[in-house]
Scaffold this active site. Structure first.
Site, mmCIF file in Angstrom:
data_model
loop_
_atom_site.group_PDB
_atom_site.id
_atom_site.type_symbol
_atom_site.label_atom_id
_atom_site.label_comp_id
_atom_site.label_asym_id
_atom_site.label_seq_id
_atom_site.Cartn_x
_atom_site.Cartn_y
_atom_site.Cartn_z
ATOM 1 N N LEU A 291 0.813 -1.214 0.000
ATOM 2 C CA LEU A 291 0.000 0.000 0.000
ATOM 3 C C LEU A 291 0.846 1.263 0.000
ATOM 4 O O LEU A 291 0.435 2.289 -0.530
ATOM 5 C CB LEU A 291 -0.926 0.014 1.224
ATOM 6 C CG LEU A 291 -2.006 -1.058 1.270
ATOM 7 C CD1 LEU A 291 -2.776 -0.978 2.577
ATOM 8 C CD2 LEU A 291 -2.953 -0.908 0.083
ATOM 9 N N GLY A 292 2.018 1.204 0.617
ATOM 10 C CA GLY A 292 2.847 2.402 0.680
ATOM 11 C C GLY A 292 4.088 2.168 1.510
ATOM 12 O O GLY A 292 4.244 1.144 2.175
ATOM 13 N N GLY B 124 6.959 4.500 3.998
ATOM 14 C CA GLY B 124 7.332 5.758 4.632
ATOM 15 C C GLY B 124 8.692 5.658 5.273
ATOM 16 O O GLY B 124 9.456 4.710 5.037
ATOM 17 N N VAL C 270 -8.045 1.032 6.190
ATOM 18 C CA VAL C 270 -8.856 2.182 5.770
ATOM 19 C C VAL C 270 -8.590 2.390 4.286
ATOM 20 O O VAL C 270 -7.557 2.929 3.898
ATOM 21 C CB VAL C 270 -8.508 3.449 6.577
ATOM 22 C CG1 VAL C 270 -9.451 4.588 6.185
ATOM 23 C CG2 VAL C 270 -8.583 3.181 8.068
ATOM 24 N N ASP D 205 2.848 13.443 13.639
ATOM 25 C CA ASP D 205 3.056 13.454 12.187
ATOM 26 C C ASP D 205 1.715 13.495 11.460
ATOM 27 O O ASP D 205 1.499 12.782 10.486
ATOM 28 C CB ASP D 205 3.876 12.242 11.748
ATOM 29 C CG ASP D 205 4.428 12.394 10.324
ATOM 30 O OD1 ASP D 205 4.548 13.552 9.853
ATOM 31 O OD2 ASP D 205 4.736 11.374 9.687
ATOM 32 N N LYS E 211 -0.814 14.692 8.856
ATOM 33 C CA LYS E 211 -0.740 15.256 7.505
ATOM 34 C C LYS E 211 -1.834 14.569 6.694
ATOM 35 O O LYS E 211 -2.390 13.546 7.136
ATOM 36 C CB LYS E 211 0.642 15.015 6.887
ATOM 37 C CG LYS E 211 1.106 13.570 6.897
ATOM 38 C CD LYS E 211 2.558 13.455 6.445
ATOM 39 C CE LYS E 211 3.067 12.019 6.597
ATOM 40 N NZ LYS E 211 4.487 11.913 6.218
ATOM 41 N N PRO E 212 -2.189 15.104 5.539
ATOM 42 C CA PRO E 212 -3.296 14.510 4.775
ATOM 43 C C PRO E 212 -3.131 13.018 4.505
ATOM 44 O O PRO E 212 -4.124 12.278 4.569
ATOM 45 C CB PRO E 212 -3.293 15.327 3.483
ATOM 46 C CG PRO E 212 -2.796 16.671 3.911
ATOM 47 C CD PRO E 212 -1.732 16.380 4.942
ATOM 48 N N ASN F 207 -2.027 10.843 6.347
ATOM 49 C CA ASN F 207 -2.356 10.087 7.555
ATOM 50 C C ASN F 207 -3.806 10.304 7.990
ATOM 51 O O ASN F 207 -4.198 9.869 9.071
ATOM 52 C CB ASN F 207 -1.413 10.469 8.701
ATOM 53 C CG ASN F 207 -0.073 9.768 8.590
ATOM 54 O OD1 ASN F 207 0.040 8.716 7.980
ATOM 55 N ND2 ASN F 207 0.954 10.361 9.175
#
Length: 307
Positions: free
Chosen positions: A3-4, A6, A78, A120, A122-123, A125
């Site tokens: 999914l991503g 970081g 989510v 942290d 931010k959009p 998150n």
């Protein structure tokens, strides 16, 4: 499915097959963060996160370590876009963006009442899904940055170096409070999250962050943090008035309005509310996320605002 990725770890879409059969988000911490202290700290953090029960916060379902000792979190999946992407995709007017943002503030308030800071926000998150056709924001990654921050500080002779080396910056410069950008970055409280909420509100209203992300990305990390510490946020309406005609028209259309009406909406109360959340002096910010939400509610109801 991946999914991503970081600074702290990689997030996968996974399927839980023991006890329950469901899709979850699995965040595996990157190699090098596998000391016994990290694992112990993540277990403590998991217990704190388990205390939170709010529809606006994604639940942490489980935690542990892989066979090689790398900590992981199992979280509620989510499956939705970021709050800014959602608002732009569905062309939400300013009023509807504020209503969605108020829900975010109330979720942050719940976490703060449990003694947990995000550090942290931010959009990316704050994801939005539709529940029975109604958009609902959910905050992810609560508390994970806190655990990483403590570990980085304790394992480095120079806290600044430990917090700002590649992939270990605690926070994102464009959304970071001035006190979080200080050399040790550890003297933060709930008001740091209030500042970050102000940045997100600014972006929802104007289409950009107060300190331009492109500018910060061009700077070395130490210079970017210094820029955050010394640069005051402009008024949202000032940014709108400075846009060239074409981008102003495009951004206004994303809010189902025109440039003139958009500017008029932001001038006054919304300018003052946003700037109070973005005060460099944290004693002058809203004392809580609930107070920020309350002032925005007064604004929507055409009542006098505290800002």
């Amino acid at each position: 499915d991946k999914l991503g990725e970081g600074g702290f770890g990689i997030v996968w879409r996974a399927r839980q097959t023991v006890t329950l059969d469901r899709l979850v988000a699995l965040k595996i911490i990157k190699a090098g963060m596998d000391s016994e202290q990290v694992i112990a700290r993540f277990n403590v953090e998991r217990q704190a996160l388990a205390k939170m029960d709010h529809p606006g916060i994604a639940h942490v379902l489980d935690a542990g370590a892989t066979d090689r000792g790398r900590p992981y979190f199992v979280m509620e999946l989510v499956d939705g876009p970021s709050i800014t992407a959602f608002c732009d995709l569905f062309q939400l007017p300013v009023v509807d963006r504020i209503r969605l943002f108020i829900e975010v503030c109330l979720a942050v308030q719940h976490a703060h009442q449990k003694g947990i800071l995000h550090r942290d926000l931010k959009p990316s998150n704050i994801l939005v899904i539709k529940v029975d056709g109604v958009p609902r924001p959910k905050i992810i990654d609560f508390g994970i940055a806190k655990a990483m921050e403590q570990e980085a500080a304790e394992n480095s002779q120079d806290s600044f170096e430990g917090l700002t080396q590649a992939d270990q910056v605690i926070g994102t410069p464009a959304y970071m409070s001035p006190e979080q950008a200080l050399s040790d970055g550890l003297d933060v409280d709930t008001r740091a999250d209030i500042y970050t909420l102000g940045v997100i509100l600014f972006e929802l209203l104007t289409g950009r962050t107060p300190l331009e992300e492109a500018t910060l990305r061009r700077l070395p990390m130490h210079a970017a943090l210094d820029y955050v510490r010394r640069t005051e946020a402009p008024r949202p309406s000032t940014i709108i008035s400075q846009y060239a005609e074409l981008p102003r028209r495009q951004l206004a259309l994303q809010r189902r309005t025109d440039g003139v009406s958009w500017l008029a909406t932001l001038k006054g109360d919304l300018d003052w509310i946003t700037l109070r959340a973005l005060e460099h002096d944290r004693d002058r910010r809203y004392p809580s996320a609930a107070e920020l939400a309350a002032d925005l509610t007064r604004c929507l109801n055409n009542e006098p605002v505290l800002a």
